[in-house]
Design a protein around this motif. Structure first.
Motif, PDB file in Angstrom:
ATOM      1  N   TYR A 359       0.814  -1.216   0.000  1.00  0.00           N
ATOM      2  CA  TYR A 359       0.000   0.000   0.000  1.00  0.00           C
ATOM      3  C   TYR A 359       0.845   1.262   0.000  1.00  0.00           C
ATOM      4  CZ  TYR A 359      -3.722   3.304   0.906  1.00  0.00           C
ATOM      5  OH  TYR A 359      -4.589   4.378   0.811  1.00  0.00           O
ATOM      6  N   THR A 360       1.408   1.624   1.145  1.00  0.00           N
ATOM      7  CA  THR A 360       2.226   2.832   1.193  1.00  0.00           C
ATOM      8  C   THR A 360       3.251   2.709   2.308  1.00  0.00           C
ATOM      9  OG1 THR A 360       2.161   5.256   1.207  1.00  0.00           O
ATOM     10  CG2 THR A 360       0.690   4.118   2.745  1.00  0.00           C
ATOM     11  N   GLU A 361       4.179   3.657   2.372  1.00  0.00           N
ATOM     12  CA  GLU A 361       5.286   3.585   3.322  1.00  0.00           C
ATOM     13  C   GLU A 361       4.917   4.320   4.618  1.00  0.00           C
ATOM     14  OE1 GLU A 361       9.331   3.713   1.976  1.00  0.00           O
ATOM     15  OE2 GLU A 361       8.710   3.717  -0.123  1.00  0.00           O
ATOM     16  N   VAL A 362       4.112   3.660   5.430  1.00  0.00           N
ATOM     17  CA  VAL A 362       3.675   4.180   6.724  1.00  0.00           C
ATOM     18  C   VAL A 362       3.792   3.050   7.736  1.00  0.00           C
ATOM     19  CG1 VAL A 362       1.753   5.101   8.075  1.00  0.00           C
ATOM     20  CG2 VAL A 362       2.089   5.874   5.716  1.00  0.00           C
ATOM     21  N   ASP A 363       4.419   3.325   8.881  1.00  0.00           N
ATOM     22  CA  ASP A 363       4.522   2.344   9.957  1.00  0.00           C
ATOM     23  C   ASP A 363       3.625   2.691  11.138  1.00  0.00           C
ATOM     24  OD1 ASP A 363       6.481   1.097   8.411  1.00  0.00           O
ATOM     25  OD2 ASP A 363       8.118   2.159   9.418  1.00  0.00           O
ATOM     26  N   GLN A 364       3.210   3.946  11.219  1.00  0.00           N
ATOM     27  CA  GLN A 364       2.298   4.363  12.290  1.00  0.00           C
ATOM     28  C   GLN A 364       1.536   5.590  11.812  1.00  0.00           C
ATOM     29  OE1 GLN A 364       3.081   7.186  14.980  1.00  0.00           O
ATOM     30  NE2 GLN A 364       0.946   6.894  15.544  1.00  0.00           N
ATOM     31  N   THR A 365       0.237   5.642  12.106  1.00  0.00           N
ATOM     32  CA  THR A 365      -0.580   6.754  11.631  1.00  0.00           C
ATOM     33  C   THR A 365      -1.664   7.081  12.650  1.00  0.00           C
ATOM     34  OG1 THR A 365      -1.925   7.556   9.755  1.00  0.00           O
ATOM     35  CG2 THR A 365      -2.232   5.271  10.392  1.00  0.00           C
ATOM     36  N   ILE A 366      -2.052   8.339  12.694  1.00  0.00           N
ATOM     37  CA  ILE A 366      -3.176   8.768  13.513  1.00  0.00           C
ATOM     38  C   ILE A 366      -3.894   9.881  12.757  1.00  0.00           C
ATOM     39  CG2 ILE A 366      -1.744  10.393  14.842  1.00  0.00           C
ATOM     40  CD1 ILE A 366      -3.595   9.735  17.259  1.00  0.00           C
ATOM     41  N   GLU A 367      -5.224   9.817  12.746  1.00  0.00           N
ATOM     42  CA  GLU A 367      -5.985  10.825  12.013  1.00  0.00           C
ATOM     43  C   GLU A 367      -7.293  11.124  12.711  1.00  0.00           C
ATOM     44  OE1 GLU A 367      -8.266   9.935   8.402  1.00  0.00           O
ATOM     45  OE2 GLU A 367      -7.455   7.895   8.476  1.00  0.00           O
ATOM     46  N   ILE A 388      -7.183  15.744   9.445  1.00  0.00           N
ATOM     47  CA  ILE A 388      -5.736  15.842   9.625  1.00  0.00           C
ATOM     48  C   ILE A 388      -5.203  14.445   9.908  1.00  0.00           C
ATOM     49  CG2 ILE A 388      -6.042  16.431  12.080  1.00  0.00           C
ATOM     50  CD1 ILE A 388      -3.373  17.997  11.852  1.00  0.00           C
ATOM     51  N   VAL A 389      -4.091  14.089   9.250  1.00  0.00           N
ATOM     52  CA  VAL A 389      -3.450  12.800   9.461  1.00  0.00           C
ATOM     53  C   VAL A 389      -1.954  13.024   9.649  1.00  0.00           C
ATOM     54  CG1 VAL A 389      -3.176  12.376   6.971  1.00  0.00           C
ATOM     55  CG2 VAL A 389      -3.143  10.451   8.565  1.00  0.00           C
ATOM     56  N   SER A 390      -1.378  12.296  10.589  1.00  0.00           N
ATOM     57  CA  SER A 390       0.064  12.375  10.844  1.00  0.00           C
ATOM     58  C   SER A 390       0.642  10.971  10.733  1.00  0.00           C
ATOM     59  CB  SER A 390       0.323  12.949  12.237  1.00  0.00           C
ATOM     60  OG  SER A 390       1.713  13.109  12.462  1.00  0.00           O
ATOM     61  N   ASN A 391       1.605  10.792   9.796  1.00  0.00           N
ATOM     62  CA  ASN A 391       2.202   9.489   9.505  1.00  0.00           C
ATOM     63  C   ASN A 391       3.647   9.446   9.983  1.00  0.00           C
ATOM     64  OD1 ASN A 391      -0.167   8.700   8.026  1.00  0.00           O
ATOM     65  ND2 ASN A 391       0.584   9.922   6.291  1.00  0.00           N
ATOM     66  N   ALA A 392       4.108   8.236  10.309  1.00  0.00           N
ATOM     67  CA  ALA A 392       5.476   8.066  10.804  1.00  0.00           C
ATOM     68  C   ALA A 392       6.042   6.741  10.310  1.00  0.00           C
ATOM     69  CB  ALA A 392       5.497   8.106  12.333  1.00  0.00           C
ATOM     70  N   ILE A 393       7.384   6.623  10.340  1.00  0.00           N
ATOM     71  CA  ILE A 393       8.065   5.361  10.064  1.00  0.00           C
ATOM     72  C   ILE A 393       9.041   5.066  11.196  1.00  0.00           C
ATOM     73  CG2 ILE A 393       7.806   5.356   7.555  1.00  0.00           C
ATOM     74  CD1 ILE A 393      10.572   6.620   7.324  1.00  0.00           C
ATOM     75  N   LYS A 394       9.404   3.786  11.346  1.00  0.00           N
ATOM     76  CA  LYS A 394      10.281   3.354  12.435  1.00  0.00           C
ATOM     77  C   LYS A 394      11.741   3.691  12.117  1.00  0.00           C
ATOM     78  CE  LYS A 394       6.863   1.327  14.667  1.00  0.00           C
ATOM     79  NZ  LYS A 394       6.741  -0.128  14.668  1.00  0.00           N
TER      80      LYS A 394
END
Length: 467
Positions: A359-367, A388-394
């Motif tokens: 799907y996409t390069e996201v390891d953690q997300t909150i919206e 609003i969505v905030s995405n993160a990677i490890k």
């Protein structure tokens, strides 16, 4: 992610002409015949108790980007220069109901789709890309393809029935209050998992990948967003439980699926509870789990091989292993506050050690987000919304990109890491019957998780028709 139609295609030309006289298309046709006091939301009526279903939709999105600050760019960067692109997706839905039994209903489903156009920067450089209708491989072309073929079987566990909104995936107007449903064939998982009535539809709602879907859910799919497998679901009055197993792509973001389920597959499970925190208003919560097995690489192994001189650049595909496991979970909730105001939110997490694969390069997300119907200004079918969505990677994923590694979406050649945070807002206008228009704006902070670049602004104009 559906794919695009050539802007020179006769189909698109016809749709533009129809749009000029008040015809437009919607992604999910209105499932029932309107009552005399209800407005029609499709170009043509769809009888409630028919054994046949034929409908269509078309969605055209024009997007443009303003220039933004960027001291450097890499092979997979979101480009900093001004740019505009147009995408288009058209679908024909067909279904046949075997008989009129409510307790033991069988549907046969067959859909054809075509898509064209391209995404900004060839759909590269953002974890939360701005247009869900864009396919990441524009070289597939505009030739129509089979999007779905399914057998849908309902087995009632009680003679008591409840009303169901008929649609292209379920033709019976009534279903048993307690039942088991099975689906086997080709499908896209967001049709049945992680559904949210406020943030799931790129044709009438938001368009960002990680607002309409849980970005940390690396669901089994080819590059167009489809896979093959089976789904079982138990439904009761206030809750549902569903599980499915599906084919994974052979390579990350690939068009070919690995048919050897013993070595590669995606398992998905979801619990849905229909409850409310506000009496008299609808509310739903969903908990999602997934586990993928595929020929996936390890970010840490790729980084270590580069640091010890084995690889000249960090290359995830050099460190792929059959049977590698990637797993995660998500939470999805929606709540009606008033008849016109609804709010929603998602949280997602995955283990982040293995490569983002489907799907996409996201390891953690909150919206979080909300929409508001235009009843107070006498436009009850219009919607204004904000999310609003905030995405993160490890850390291992960060190091891989910082040292010059490329994912199937990201790769600036360097990385000054920061969370990729996106704010999106739209106004959707119901023009006539199945015709809708909307304007949309997105603000992207730290595109591709890079503090050195951005922020970026993207604007959209969308036309949508439901036949």
């Amino acid at each position: 992610m559906p794919h695009f139609l050539s802007l020179r295609s006769p189909f698109l030309t016809a749709l533009i002409v129809l749009g000029s006289v008040g015809w437009t298309v919607a992604q999910v046709p209105n499932s029932s015949s309107p009552s005399p006091e209800d407005p029609a939301l499709t170009m043509f009526p769809h009888p409630e108790d028919s054994r046949y279903w034929v409908s269509g939709q078309a969605n055209i999105i024009f997007q443009g980007r303003l220039p933004f600050h960027s001291p450097y760019e890499g092979p997979n960067s979101f480009r900093s220069s001004a740019e505009y692109k147009t995408s288009m997706v058209g679908t024909i839905y067909t279904a046949l109901r075997r008989n009129r039994s409510d307790r033991y209903n069988t549907d046969f489903i067959f859909d054809i789709e075509s898509a064209a156009g391209r995404g900004l920067s060839q759909a590269l450089g953002l974890a939360g890309f701005t247009n869900l209708d864009v396919v990441r491989n524009p070289n597939l072309g505009a030739k129509p393809y089979i999007a779905r073929y399914q057998i849908h079987q309902v087995i009632g566990l009680t003679g008591e029935t409840v009303l169901q909104d008929t649609n292209q995936f379920a033709l019976a107007p009534r279903v048993p209050a307690r039942r088991v449903e099975f689906r086997v064939g080709k499908m896209t998982l967001p049709d049945f998992f992680d559904v949210n009535s406020i943030g799931s539809d790129s044709h009438l709602q938001f368009t960002n990948w990680t607002i309409d879907n849980n970005g940390a859910w690396d669901y089994a799919a080819d590059t167009r967003g489809y896979t093959v497998g089976g789904l079982a679901e138990y439904d009761d009055r206030t809750w549902s439980l569903r599980y499915g197993i599906f084919a994974m792509p052979v390579v990350a973001n690939g068009i070919d699926l690995d048919w050897a389920f013993s070595r590669a597959h995606g398992q998905n499970g979801e619990f849905e509870l229909r409850h409310t925190f506000i009496p008299g208003h609808k509310g739903v919560s969903r908990i999602l789990f997934y586990a993928n097995r595929a020929h996936m690489g390890s970010y840490r192994e790729a980084v270590n091989a580069y640091l010890d001189g084995t690889d000249s650049t960090p290359t995830i595909t050099n460190h792929a292993h059959f049977g590698a496991l990637k797993y995660g979970f998500g939470y999805n909730a929606e709540q009606e506050i008033t008849p016109d105001l609804r709010v929603f939110g998602r949280f997602g997490w995955n283990e982040g050690q293995h490569e983002s694969f489907a799907y996409t390069e996201v390891d953690q997300t909150i919206e979080a987000g909300a929409d508001y119907a235009g009843t107070s200004w006498h436009r009850p079918l219009d919607k204004v919304a904000l999310a609003i969505v905030s995405n993160a990677i490890k850390r291992d994923h960060q190091n891989y990109l910082r040292l010059g590694g490329l994912g199937f979406l990201l790769g600036d050649g360097d990385l000054n890491y920061g969370r990729e945070t996106i704010v999106e807002s739209y106004y959707n206008v119901h023009a006539w019957r199945g015709l809708f228009y909307s304007v949309d704006v997105q603000h992207i902070a730290n595109p591709g998780y890079n503090r050195d670049r951005g922020p970026a602004w993207v604007g959209s104009v969308r036309a949508h028709v439901d036949f």
